[in-house]
Design a protein around this motif. Structure first.
Motif: not given
Length: 303
Positions: A228-234
């Motif tokens: 939790e706490g990641i806004h985006c994954i590239l």
């Protein structure tokens, strides 16, 4: 994120640099104009958009004029207003934009610098608009990158917005993007714990800071979906079938709406539609700034 036209104080140094490049140090000198034109001659120059595309950067015209000669005045063409023209897509071969009135020597001295700014910014806006049009009807949005000309970051970011795109982080200070070099040496089995520690450190400094992590394989994505706490994954340089799997994994994990997926690498006008159809929300396109061709704009002068 919105990015208004940069204020004059942020652009003074860049404009003065462009002026010194052309006129030399100190007061500078346009040798040709000084030796061929009367000092007191007045002229009117009309800026013309001569290519289909999005015009961008008009507010900088007056800023440049003031840097050259306070007597140079920007005038609106009857029936036109800058807030309507700026960021407008024109499919006409010739579109009048603005007029500049004042001493002809000063006008000719400022001409190339004015056009350099306008042509570049309009080129970025137009190139962005081409990508935006290609993904119309999908949920994907076009994002810029930090691949900008030195000194032009704020102008390029503004131009991307004018073309209908979105701004990624403004600079390294503005959000976290942990890429392959940051994650190098972290085994897949350790990636979850590594990301949890990164989120905690970031939140301790700034609770609302944007945080994005790059992955090159689906097993890395699987571990990060637990954090939790990641806004985006590239999703770096993945083909479309792999990105479709990534979207399915994210959705199956119940993270749709809270965790965005961003495609990056190998994005062209020919491939961007297929990428958008995979279901990713963001597509990073360095080409909108680093490879945008200049839009054809000229200054026609009448004395």
């Amino acid at each position: 994120m919105t990015f208004p036209f940069p204020p004059i104080d942020d652009l003074k140094e860049l404009i003065q640099l462009a002026r010194r490049e052309d006129l030399g140090p100190g007061d500078g000198d346009d040798v040709t104009s000084r030796l061929t034109l009367p000092e007191d001659q007045i002229a009117v120059g009309t800026l013309l958009q001569k290519q289909i595309g999005v015009v961008c950067g008009l507010p900088i015209v007056e800023m440049v004029c003031r840097a050259y000669d306070e007597r140079l005045r920007v005038e609106m063409i009857p029936g036109f207003h800058m807030e309507i023209i700026e960021g407008r897509y024109s499919d006409q071969r010739t579109t009048p934009l603005l007029r500049v009135r004042g001493p002809v020597r000063s006008l000719l001295s400022a001409e190339r610098v004015i056009l350099n700014f306008l042509q570049h910014m309009s080129g970025v806006a137009t190139q962005t608009n081409r990508f935006v049009r290609r993904v119309a009807g999908t949920q994907a949005k076009i994002y810029d990158t930090r691949k900008t000309r030195p000194g032009f970051r704020s102008l390029d970011k503004y131009a991307v917005l004018s073309g209908g795109g979105e701004n990624h982080r403004i600079g390294l200070f503005h959000g976290i993007l942990a890429k392959d070099n940051h994650v190098a040496g972290v085994a897949v089995r350790d990636l979850r714990d590594w990301a949890i520690r990164l989120v905690a450190r970031s939140r301790a400094e700034s609770p609302d800071r944007f945080l994005e992590i790059e992955v090159t394989a689906l097993d890395q994505l699987q571990e990060l979906l637990k954090v939790e706490g990641i806004h985006c994954i590239l999703l770096d340089n993945m083909d479309c079938p792999t990105m479709e799997q990534a979207v399915h994994m994210r959705d199956a994990a119940g993270r749709k709406g809270t965790l965005a997926l961003e495609a990056s690498g190998g994005v062209t006008l020919d491939t961007v539609r297929s990428i958008a159809m995979t279901g990713v929300e963001r597509i990073a396109v360095g080409a909108v700034t680093h490879s945008a061709p200049a839009l054809d704009i000229s200054l026609e002068i009448e004395t």
